[in-house]
Structures are given as C-alpha cells and as structure tokens.
Design a protein around this motif. Structure first.
Motif, PDB file in Angstrom:
ATOM      1  N   LEU A 299      19.467  -8.901 -13.555  1.00  0.00           N
ATOM      2  CA  LEU A 299      20.310  -7.847 -12.999  1.00  0.00           C
ATOM      3  C   LEU A 299      19.459  -6.731 -12.411  1.00  0.00           C
ATOM      4  O   LEU A 299      18.457  -6.324 -13.002  1.00  0.00           O
ATOM      5  N   VAL A 300      19.868  -6.233 -11.260  1.00  0.00           N
ATOM      6  CA  VAL A 300      19.216  -5.055 -10.693  1.00  0.00           C
ATOM      7  C   VAL A 300      19.661  -3.843 -11.507  1.00  0.00           C
ATOM      8  O   VAL A 300      20.839  -3.696 -11.832  1.00  0.00           O
ATOM      9  N   ASN A 301      18.737  -2.990 -11.887  1.00  0.00           N
ATOM     10  CA  ASN A 301      19.060  -1.866 -12.769  1.00  0.00           C
ATOM     11  C   ASN A 301      18.795  -0.514 -12.121  1.00  0.00           C
ATOM     12  O   ASN A 301      18.644   0.495 -12.801  1.00  0.00           O
ATOM     13  N   ARG A 302      18.731  -0.511 -10.788  1.00  0.00           N
ATOM     14  CA  ARG A 302      18.627   0.745 -10.052  1.00  0.00           C
ATOM     15  C   ARG A 302      19.658   0.753  -8.923  1.00  0.00           C
ATOM     16  O   ARG A 302      19.996  -0.299  -8.374  1.00  0.00           O
ATOM     17  N   GLY A 303      20.144   1.947  -8.599  1.00  0.00           N
ATOM     18  CA  GLY A 303      21.024   2.092  -7.447  1.00  0.00           C
ATOM     19  C   GLY A 303      22.494   1.903  -7.744  1.00  0.00           C
ATOM     20  O   GLY A 303      22.937   1.816  -8.893  1.00  0.00           O
ATOM     21  N   GLY A 304      23.271   1.820  -6.663  1.00  0.00           N
ATOM     22  CA  GLY A 304      24.720   1.829  -6.763  1.00  0.00           C
ATOM     23  C   GLY A 304      25.319   0.636  -7.469  1.00  0.00           C
ATOM     24  O   GLY A 304      26.325   0.771  -8.177  1.00  0.00           O
ATOM     25  N   GLN A 305      24.733  -0.570  -7.290  1.00  0.00           N
ATOM     26  CA  GLN A 305      25.278  -1.737  -7.971  1.00  0.00           C
ATOM     27  C   GLN A 305      25.153  -1.602  -9.483  1.00  0.00           C
ATOM     28  O   GLN A 305      26.091  -1.901 -10.225  1.00  0.00           O
ATOM     29  N   ALA A 306      24.005  -1.119  -9.951  1.00  0.00           N
ATOM     30  CA  ALA A 306      23.820  -0.927 -11.385  1.00  0.00           C
ATOM     31  C   ALA A 306      24.798   0.113 -11.928  1.00  0.00           C
ATOM     32  O   ALA A 306      25.382  -0.057 -13.005  1.00  0.00           O
ATOM     33  N   ARG A 307      24.983   1.185 -11.187  1.00  0.00           N
ATOM     34  CA  ARG A 307      25.936   2.213 -11.622  1.00  0.00           C
ATOM     35  C   ARG A 307      27.345   1.638 -11.714  1.00  0.00           C
ATOM     36  O   ARG A 307      28.076   1.927 -12.678  1.00  0.00           O
TER      37      ARG A 307
END
Length: 202
Positions: free
Chosen positions: A56-64
């Motif tokens: 999982l990407v854990n930075r930016g808008g998708q993580a939020r």
C-alpha cells in the motif's frame, strides 16, 4: 525481508493493476504466494481471488482516503491479506509538508494492526534509484511496483523459480520512469529472475 510470508515460496506471483491484465485468475490463484498492490484492480475477477501480501502507498491523497474510510477494513483484499507492506519510510514531523499532511504511515499502521505491517526502508529506495539512474536523466522516482519487486528479488534466493509478473503495464503517474522500469523488468526476465506476462493490450 525474511519475515514476509511466502518470500521463498517456489511459485510467487506479483500482480499489478493494469486494467488490461487479461484472464490470468486461475494461474495467479495457483501460486503459493500472491503479492498485490493498493486497490488491487481485478481482484475477485480476471486477476484472481487470492492475496498473501498487499503493498500500500502510505503517502498522499490515496493513503488519506483509506485512513478516513470506515469501510476500508471490510474490503475483500484487505480482509484476506496475511501481511501488509507500506511502500515509503515514515517521515519525521520536520519532513512533513508545511500546509498538508503527506505521510499516513502511523494511522495506516494503527488501522491495519490486526496483521503484520512492514515498511520499506530508505536504503531500499536508495538502491532502487541506483538501479534506475543509468536509464534516466535526473533523479528517478521509482514506482511502488518497482520498489516491491526489487525488495522481493533482494530477499529471495536466486536458485528459486522465477517470479510470475502479471498486470504490469508500465504506465500511470508521469513522475515515474516507466520506460526505465520496463527495461529493468525485461533484464530481470532475461536473467531468469522474473517471468513476465504482458497485459493483453500491450
């Protein structure tokens, strides 16, 4: 890397999110370890229905969005994953953006605490940039798929069968060096470390 489940399984499938992946579900589900990414496009359909490790990407808008989604843990791919992998090292408070939060590592780790959560270290990112640098001008920004593939190859015995790679279209956000990453995957295929199954529309 040895704590990741299935890293040394003889049949490991790395499944990207290209929409034109093709109907590889039976082959993917036949792997002893299945690695997927983010929202796992095609999961439960043409891309199969098994997942061992979810990156999982854990930075930016998708993580939020994931952190703020009350139904996130109810998603089938989240429920079924045995282990989660966060792609970026956690930022310290002084590294955060001045006006908007960038790093969502801590809240994602808390949300996913029912299973093991691993984070790719800064040193792995450095090695990824070194791998891509000869193929690009400037400093490369590796994709999550590239980072995870490199991490797995570094931790997996070269005597094991090649990793089957599905659904990697080498396209998306313009900030990633897609042509360089495609060349690296191709070279790893020629070296017998990866076995590429190009998307249907490629």
């Amino acid at each position: 890397m040895s704590s990741w489940p299935g890293l040394d399984d003889p049949h490991l499938a790395l499944v990207g999110n290209a929409p034109e992946i093709g109907d590889h579900g039976r082959a993917i589900d036949g792997a002893s370890c299945v690695v997927r990414f983010n929202n796992a496009a095609g999961f439960g359909g043409p891309a199969g229905s098994r997942v061992t490790l979810l990156a999982l990407v854990n930075r930016g808008g998708q993580a939020r969005a994931w952190v703020e989604d009350d139904g996130f843990l109810d998603r089938p791919v989240i429920r079924q994953a045995r282990t989660y992998l966060l792609a970026f090292p956690e930022l310290s408070p002084d590294e955060e953006g001045a006006h908007e939060r960038v790093c969502w590592t801590a809240p994602l780790r808390d949300k996913l605490a029912h299973r093991p959560v691993h984070v790719l270290p800064s040193a792995l990112h450095d090695r990824a940039r070194q791998q891509l640098a000869p193929r690009v001008s400037g400093t490369p920004n590796p994709s999550t798929g590239f980072l995870v593939a490199l991490a797995i190859l570094e931790g997996r015995s070269p005597s094991l069968p090649p990793i089957d790679v599905y659904g990697f279209g080498f396209a998306g956000w313009s900030g990633h060096p897609w042509d360089a990453e495609r060349d690296w995957f191709t070279a790893c295929g020629e070296a017998g470390r990866l076995r590429l199954h190009p998307p249907a529309a490629s």
